[in-house]
Structure formats: C-alpha cells, structure tokens
Design a protein around this motif. Structure first.
Motif, PDB file in Angstrom:
ATOM      1  N   GLU A 103      -8.379 -10.493   6.432  1.00 39.51           N
ATOM      2  CA  GLU A 103      -7.811  -9.982   5.182  1.00 39.51           C
ATOM      3  C   GLU A 103      -8.374  -8.615   4.842  1.00 39.51           C
ATOM      4  OE1 GLU A 103      -8.742 -13.120   2.448  1.00 39.51           O
ATOM      5  OE2 GLU A 103      -7.185 -14.440   3.247  1.00 39.51           O
ATOM      6  N   ARG A 132      -5.935  -4.851   4.808  1.00 41.99           N
ATOM      7  CA  ARG A 132      -5.691  -3.937   3.686  1.00 41.99           C
ATOM      8  C   ARG A 132      -5.664  -2.470   4.113  1.00 41.99           C
ATOM      9  NH1 ARG A 132     -10.695  -2.125   0.879  1.00 41.99           N
ATOM     10  NH2 ARG A 132     -12.373  -2.733   2.244  1.00 41.99           N
ATOM     11  N   ALA A 177      -2.110   2.457   3.721  1.00 42.11           N
ATOM     12  CA  ALA A 177      -2.950   1.734   2.759  1.00 42.11           C
ATOM     13  C   ALA A 177      -3.650   2.687   1.822  1.00 42.11           C
ATOM     14  CB  ALA A 177      -3.998   0.899   3.510  1.00 42.11           C
TER      15      ALA A 177
END
Length: 158
Positions: free
Chosen positions: A144, A148, A153
């Motif tokens: 996770e 990101r 991003a």
C-alpha cells in the motif's frame, strides 16, 4: 549520482552519509534512512535473520529504483547500501541517503526509495525463532505504501 552496493559487511553509517554532502556546497539537504533488524516480528521473538539475494539482479533492481527517484525529483545524490547474509537484532539492514538542494525533494525521494525497496527489491528474509526458521512474507502495508507513488502521485515534482 547513484551509489548502489549490496554487502555482507556491517554498514558504516557515517561513511555512507558523508559523501552525499562533503565538499558539495550545492547540497542544501541530506535525508537518510537506516532500517534496523528488530528482535520481534508479528509478535514472535526473532534471534537472527539471514538475507538472501541474486547477485547482479539485485543491484540492477536497486539501480532502477534509484533512477526512478532521480527522474521524479531534482536530486544531487543517492546512496543505497543493503546488507545480505546473517544479521542480529539492532544491526543495520539498509542505508538510504538522498542529497538535494532542498529538503522537500530529499524527504520525498528518500521515502519513495524505502517504499519501493520494501516491495521491488529482490531480497528474501529468513528469521530464526524459538519455533525454528521461517521465511518472511511481504506485508500488505508495504504494498500500500508503494502503491501511493503510482504515476502522477502526489509529491512528485517533475
């Protein structure tokens, strides 16, 4: 600009940090991360760990991760040193150092490098516990954290 090394010897943290800034007046920020071996993982006591890798392939993967960070941020230097072989609790597993003219670039790039190292670098960890050896599985939280940083991003400056 990139200095990548995989080694079985202990990491000399001061010696790794100094080349990022010494004699380089254009450097305004150096951010470093040191990952240490813990004596507890998932509630189980760990007495030792062995890190394995594929020589050549591992260094190429680390270089690719460093190149991606350099493409995203305006950096003046990257150093990644990763241990392999047997380790004991409190020993440094990895050193990541980033130099930049500005702190924001250095902080973001260092965080990116660690997140990607945890998920994209080909290392295998075997821990020694009272119940015997066990291979460490990848954590969902690590994936996770790396996710990101996907294309576009937040935090990229280029």
């Amino acid at each position: 600009m990139h200095h990548i090394r995989v080694q079985s010897d202990p990491i000399d943290l001061a010696a790794e940090q100094e080349p990022l800034w010494q004699g380089r007046p254009e450097v305004g920020a150096v951010v470093t991360f040191v990952g240490l071996m813990r004596d507890l993982n998932a509630g189980v006591a760990v007495t030792a760990m062995t890190l394995e890798h594929y020589p050549g392939m591992t260094e190429k993967a680390l270089e690719a991760i460093a190149a991606e960070a350099a493409a995203r941020w305006d950096l003046l230097g990257i150093r990644i040193v990763h241990r392999v072989g047997p380790l004991s609790p409190q020993e440094a597993i990895v050193f990541v150092g980033v130099a930049s003219a500005h702190r924001r670039e250095a902080f973001r790039a260092c965080e990116f490098l660690i997140d990607y190292l945890k998920t994209r670098a080909p290392f295998w960890k075997q821990e020694m516990t009272a119940q015997g050896p066990r291979w460490v599985e990848a954590r969902e939280t690590d994936a996770e954290a790396a996710d990101r940083w996907g294309a576009g991003a937040e935090g990229t400056s280029r």
